[in-house]
Design a protein around this motif. Sequence first.
Motif, short mmCIF file in Angstrom:
data_model
loop_
_atom_site.label_atom_id
_atom_site.label_comp_id
_atom_site.label_asym_id
_atom_site.label_seq_id
_atom_site.Cartn_x
_atom_site.Cartn_y
_atom_site.Cartn_z
N UNK A 262 0.82 -1.22 0.00
CA UNK A 262 0.00 0.00 0.00
C UNK A 262 0.85 1.27 0.00
N UNK A 263 2.16 1.11 0.29
CA UNK A 263 3.02 2.28 0.23
C UNK A 263 3.03 2.88 -1.17
N UNK A 264 2.79 2.06 -2.19
CA UNK A 264 2.72 2.59 -3.55
C UNK A 264 1.64 3.65 -3.64
N UNK A 265 0.51 3.39 -2.98
CA UNK A 265 -0.58 4.36 -3.00
C UNK A 265 -0.23 5.59 -2.18
N UNK A 266 0.43 5.42 -1.02
CA UNK A 266 0.78 6.56 -0.19
C UNK A 266 1.86 7.43 -0.83
N UNK A 267 2.84 6.79 -1.46
CA UNK A 267 4.00 7.53 -1.95
C UNK A 267 3.98 7.79 -3.45
N UNK A 268 3.10 7.09 -4.18
CA UNK A 268 3.06 7.26 -5.63
C UNK A 268 1.62 7.33 -6.12
N UNK A 269 1.48 7.82 -7.32
CA UNK A 269 0.20 7.80 -8.01
C UNK A 269 0.32 6.73 -9.10
N UNK A 270 0.02 5.48 -8.78
CA UNK A 270 0.35 4.37 -9.69
C UNK A 270 -0.28 4.47 -11.07
N UNK A 271 -1.41 5.14 -11.19
CA UNK A 271 -2.07 5.27 -12.50
C UNK A 271 -1.91 6.68 -13.09
N UNK A 272 -1.19 7.57 -12.38
CA UNK A 272 -0.99 8.95 -12.82
C UNK A 272 -2.32 9.62 -13.17
N UNK A 273 -3.19 9.67 -12.18
CA UNK A 273 -4.55 10.15 -12.40
C UNK A 273 -4.88 11.46 -11.68
N UNK A 274 -3.90 12.17 -11.18
CA UNK A 274 -4.18 13.43 -10.49
C UNK A 274 -4.93 14.38 -11.42
N UNK A 275 -6.10 14.84 -10.96
CA UNK A 275 -6.90 15.78 -11.72
C UNK A 275 -7.63 15.20 -12.91
N UNK A 276 -7.65 13.88 -13.04
CA UNK A 276 -8.22 13.25 -14.24
C UNK A 276 -9.48 12.42 -13.98
N UNK A 277 -9.85 12.22 -12.73
CA UNK A 277 -10.93 11.28 -12.41
C UNK A 277 -12.29 11.97 -12.37
N UNK A 278 -13.25 11.30 -12.98
CA UNK A 278 -14.63 11.77 -12.86
C UNK A 278 -15.25 11.31 -11.55
N UNK A 279 -14.80 10.14 -11.06
CA UNK A 279 -15.33 9.61 -9.81
C UNK A 279 -14.22 8.87 -9.06
N UNK A 280 -14.21 9.07 -7.74
CA UNK A 280 -13.34 8.30 -6.86
C UNK A 280 -14.22 7.66 -5.81
#
Length: 699
Positions: A262-280
Amino acid sequence: MIADHLQGLEKFESGLWKIADTLRANSNLASNEYFMPIMGLIFLRHATNRFYEAKAAIDADKAAGKMPDRPLVDADFTRRRALNLPEAARFDVILKTPKDGNLGAALTAAMDAIEDAFPPLSGQLPKDYGRFDASVLEEMMRVFDTEGLRAASGDVFGRIYEYFLAEFSKQGAHDGGEFFTPPSIVQTIVNVIEPDHGTILDPACGSGGMFVQSSHFIEDEGQDTMKRVTFFGHEKNETTAKLAQINLAVHGLQGTIRAGNEAITYYKDPHELVGKCDFVMANPPFNVDEVDAEKVKGDKRLPFGLPGVNKAKKVSNANYLWLSYFYSYLNETGRAGVVMSSQASSASRDEATVRQKLVETGAVDVMIDVRGNFFYTRTVPCQLWFLDRAKEKDEARRDHVLMLDARQISRKVSRSVFDFSPEQQKNIAAIVWLYRGQQDRFLKLVESYLDEAIARSAKAQELQVYNAALAKLINLMAPFARMKRKDDPLAGLWDELIGAQTVLTMDVEAFGKEAATQTKAWMGAVRDNFGLHGARIALHPLTESCRDLTKQIDLAAKLTGRVIEIAVKELAARDADTWSNAEVNWARRALDEARALAVEALRQVRYFAKQADWLHERFPDAVLRDVEGLVKRVDRATIESHDWSLSPGRYVGAAPEEPDEDFDFEDALHAIHIDLRGLNEEAAELAMRIAKSFEELGV
């Protein structure tokens, strides 16, 4: 029937766990080693069901001329949310194959065939069935081959997964802090954010339930999921990530799911989706305190800064890391719905600062309090947070938050677990609709409840079936009951039974006439708010008749039971020529079955009428208003005056205590039955442990 469905599913789940015990007893494997093989069989059963369901729909379309009579391709099944299973990979085919000790090899070959045919599942399915005894595997498969499971549809896989995750957690097969998000919580999130287009992200996706429920929502709108949305997920547990891929595949869906720490989620954006999601959508781990502050302090997903750092240079609590991340993933019109610890909404110090900044963006849209015991493995209450970035630029909405306290809304599933019924989920959504000014949707829901209640009252054949069953039993007992005896203990009781039957027959006839009158009036009723109020109030005498008829049915059942008891025990009826014990017993069983169906039919009429009452009594003008103990639209100044707290209970107040003039004995008895069953199961398990301990001690 809601209660019957739940009870049936509970029995099935407990049966599955007995199979897990069988595996444990007949192998040297730990629970985490046989978890995936069991889930593989559940997948195969469900995939086979969906295959045949899709095949039947295809055949029907061909017969109706809706599609040409040509060889089928994978897309024909994918379009219907199913896999085009190779014949050798179908559950029923494998089970019918002659058994020569190679069942494990056949199952492994089936999983290989599915992976070859469907690349998204490559490397995801279990293939270690060869280490199980063939007889154990066959026993497991036959458990999954009941008539009920052959016809099972819906997100059965997710519910069974939820149950197994809880049970295996108790056995140490999973980290005790992991748990599956209950479907009713997921559906509530879906109902509020309405994820019907674009990019959907779940950065703590578990077995993919958020994606599946989103798909159901899209399909209910008559849309094709894979043409409308793209799914992205992340899950730290690789086994669970495989289950997510399987869950997607069995529903004919695809998504990109990354697995790893889960550190990948805390320290990285694995899908590079910052500002791109319609829904979370997410249910992240609560209250994590091991995130390295130095590694995240410059992360672009933290627009509000770090929520607090302890002496060990760890983020004090990751709840607000998650909330910041969710906000940053959204595009300018994106919505998020997430499950959070109840502590987060009123946390102090640096977390309060981050919360203030989040509220000041205007994106915080709805907050919902949920009572404890909604999760299998945790008893604590939680809160649902909803963000809507389109609200930031809406002057009429940006400074307000809807506070909804749903802690008094629930139904009992088992002794220790509650959930929201489908109607409760819709009622919560209806309040949000009013908050958004969607009065028409609110009225449509009220209309649907009234329509359901009236339709069920008009089709209540169960009452006639019960009356016929009662008459048959009375006729069978009559020759013996009417015999002249000195100091006859049956005399007054028999007259009471005949009187009860007479009154019941007349009242059933009156009920039918009233139902017909209501149906006719409903057909001509105006469907505006005023018309629905009138139809709802006019329905009250019918629902009161339902309650009265239920009492009369119970009285008749009680009297017949008492007549039989006296006849057999005190008057030796079994020895009399005028008493056919076998026929009486058969007729009594038939009456008991008819009684259950009749009472449930009446309960359903009342149930749906009560849903309409629940909504309309709280919102009589079909517009949002403050309801003490339930909901309040709160402005930013008020939130600021409460230290930026986002706890709904702090704003809505306590619900006024109302006398229950319409106490539902059936629901109360069902709840007692659930508690009793749970206690019996615990007692049996404890007895087994004690016996095993004595055996190990040689006692």
